[in-house]
Scaffold this motif. Structure first.
Motif, short mmCIF file in Angstrom:
data_model
loop_
_atom_site.label_atom_id
_atom_site.label_comp_id
_atom_site.label_asym_id
_atom_site.label_seq_id
_atom_site.Cartn_x
_atom_site.Cartn_y
_atom_site.Cartn_z
N SER A 237 7.70 -7.45 1.69
CA SER A 237 8.91 -7.59 2.63
C SER A 237 9.19 -5.98 4.08
O SER A 237 9.71 -5.32 3.68
N PRO A 238 9.37 -6.63 5.52
CA PRO A 238 8.70 -8.41 5.56
C PRO A 238 7.95 -8.32 5.72
O PRO A 238 7.84 -9.30 5.86
N ASP A 239 6.41 -7.98 6.09
CA ASP A 239 5.09 -8.18 5.49
C ASP A 239 4.64 -8.71 4.15
O ASP A 239 4.35 -7.61 3.12
N ARG A 240 4.89 -10.35 3.79
CA ARG A 240 4.67 -10.69 2.64
C ARG A 240 3.41 -9.67 1.53
O ARG A 240 3.53 -9.13 0.56
N SER A 241 1.91 -9.85 2.70
CA SER A 241 0.74 -9.68 1.38
C SER A 241 0.51 -8.96 2.31
O SER A 241 0.42 -9.67 4.62
N THR A 242 -0.47 -7.88 2.82
CA THR A 242 -1.89 -8.25 3.34
C THR A 242 -3.13 -7.76 2.54
O THR A 242 -3.06 -7.11 1.25
N ASN A 243 -4.44 -7.45 2.85
CA ASN A 243 -5.98 -7.53 2.49
C ASN A 243 -6.41 -6.03 2.00
O ASN A 243 -7.10 -6.03 1.61
N GLY A 244 -5.48 -5.39 3.12
CA GLY A 244 -6.68 -4.25 3.41
C GLY A 244 -5.73 -3.37 4.78
O GLY A 244 -5.66 -4.13 5.98
N SER A 245 -4.62 -2.52 4.47
CA SER A 245 -4.61 -1.67 5.79
C SER A 245 -5.24 -0.20 5.94
O SER A 245 -4.57 0.29 4.84
N SER A 246 -5.34 0.08 7.04
CA SER A 246 -5.13 1.49 7.23
C SER A 246 -4.50 2.47 8.18
O SER A 246 -4.82 3.40 8.15
N ASN A 247 -3.15 1.45 8.33
CA ASN A 247 -2.42 2.21 9.06
C ASN A 247 -1.67 3.05 8.17
O ASN A 247 -1.46 2.95 6.74
N GLY A 248 -0.67 3.99 8.67
CA GLY A 248 0.06 4.55 8.39
C GLY A 248 0.91 5.60 9.49
O GLY A 248 0.71 5.34 10.80
N ILE A 249 1.14 6.67 9.27
CA ILE A 249 2.27 7.62 10.14
C ILE A 249 1.99 9.22 9.94
O ILE A 249 1.34 9.51 8.84
N TYR A 250 2.41 9.81 10.93
CA TYR A 250 1.39 11.11 10.97
C TYR A 250 2.85 12.53 12.07
O TYR A 250 3.43 11.47 13.02
N THR A 251 2.80 13.40 12.14
CA THR A 251 3.64 14.25 12.90
C THR A 251 3.28 15.90 13.10
O THR A 251 2.20 15.64 12.07
N CYS A 252 2.70 16.67 14.01
CA CYS A 252 2.21 17.64 14.43
C CYS A 252 3.08 18.63 14.46
O CYS A 252 4.35 18.80 14.53
#
Length: 347
Positions: A237-252
């Motif tokens: 939630s809010p995205d019920r499902s996904t088959n594969g995600s390569s997303n993420g976050i970073y900080t320098c």
């Protein structure tokens, strides 16, 4: 022909007459002593007469020996009397010290004063105290036998069982991140994903426990969709499902990173954190809000990017928290050496 000096002859005769007179006087004194002791035997008509005695050299030596022997006998007699008096005094003193009735009490049977109970030999009964107890035969005065060792109890009480709430547990380990992670299967209690729609977007387990808490962190969060590992879910939630995600976050930058927390429930818990670095050294530090030592793990790559799966196991009572910080400890490039974060799951 030798001639004699008349004067020399007169002087020698005078000296001999003087010696003879001294000897005669000494013998006369002894005779007077004897005559005095035997005066009772004198005849009634007067003292016995003494006639002149001729003194010879042999008689003079005999008289001197008698005088010496008499004096020796008198000295021995005096010394014997002194020794006898001292012995009598010593015996009297010892008798007075050992006499049980010397204090005026009348002795009863067995030498115990009348009206006094016989001693039992025990300190408690006699009114005497002593930690070591009564003396035993064969021991020196005031010596006591050693105290016996305390007898252990037959069965020591078992310690009460330790409840999870009273014994916090914490451990951190690092492993290789799988190529694909199913957050729904791994996070049976709760899970959380970052960066699906930018640096500030998150997706959570729809009916999760809410134990995962995003505490922010230093540095600017930037979204990233180029991770080599994929995550998927089917109860988000809010995205019920996904088959594969390569997303993420970073900080320098060194010192920047992410701050997270997981609430305790009184039961053992396992947390999986999926993160990575790029040309930097990242440090994951885990500690308990109740105190105690922290546990850490490090991931470093000076030349490229690398991902890892960190496993944190802990037990905390309700109301306490597991505190996590995932930060840049060192960078190896001036172009945004960083740490990245994809997801956290709790089971």
């Amino acid at each position: 022909m030798q001639t004699h000096d008349p004067q020399w002859t007169v002087r020698s005769a005078a000296i001999d007459d003087g010696r003879a007179a001294e000897l005669e006087e000494s013998v006369a004194d002894e005779d007077r002593t004897r005559s005095d002791s035997g005066a009772g035997d004198a005849p009634p008509d007067g003292p016995a007469r003494r006639g002149p005695r001729a003194v010879t050299a042999g008689q003079t030596r005999t008289a001197l020996r008698r005088v010496a022997r008499a004096r020796q006998r008198r000295r021995w007699a005096v010394e014997g009397v002194v020794v006898l008096v001292c012995l009598v005094a010593l015996i009297s003193y010892v008798s007075s010290r050992s006499d049980p009735d010397s204090d005026g009490h009348q002795a009863g049977p067995g030498g115990v004063p009348a009206g006094v109970a016989r001693s039992t030999g025990l300190p408690a009964v006699d009114g005497r105290t002593g930690e070591a107890g009564p003396a035993l035969p064969g021991l020196r005065p005031r010596q006591r036998p050693p105290s016996p060792e305390p007898t252990p109890s037959a069965s020591a009480p078992a310690p009460p069982p330790v409840s999870p709430e009273s014994s916090p547990v914490l451990s951190v380990s690092r492993g290789e991140m799988p190529a694909e992670v199913d957050l729904t299967a791994v996070g049976t209690r709760d899970w959380m994903h970052w960066g699906e729609h930018g640096g500030n977007s998150t997706v959570r387990k729809r009916s999760g426990s809410g134990e995962i808490i995003d505490g922010g962190g230093a540095g600017t969060r930037v979204g990233w969709d180029g991770n080599q590992e994929y995550v998927r879910w089917s109860d988000g939630s809010p995205d019920r499902s996904t088959n594969g995600s390569s997303n993420g976050i970073y900080t320098c930058g060194a010192g920047n990173g992410f701050t997270l927390a997981v609430a305790g429930s009184g039961e053992p818990r396992t947390v999986q954190l999926y993160g990575g670095i790029w040309m930097a050294r990242g440090r994951l530090k885990a500690r308990l809000s109740t105190g105690g030592p922290a546990s850490t793990a490090v991931l470093e790559d000076p030349y490229n990017s690398q991902s890892a799966q960190f496993t944190i196991r802990f037990t905390l009572p309700k109301g306490a928290r597991l505190l996590l910080t995932w930060t840049v400890e060192k960078t190896f490039t001036p172009h945004c050496g960083n740490v990245g974060l994809q997801a956290v799951a709790v089971r």
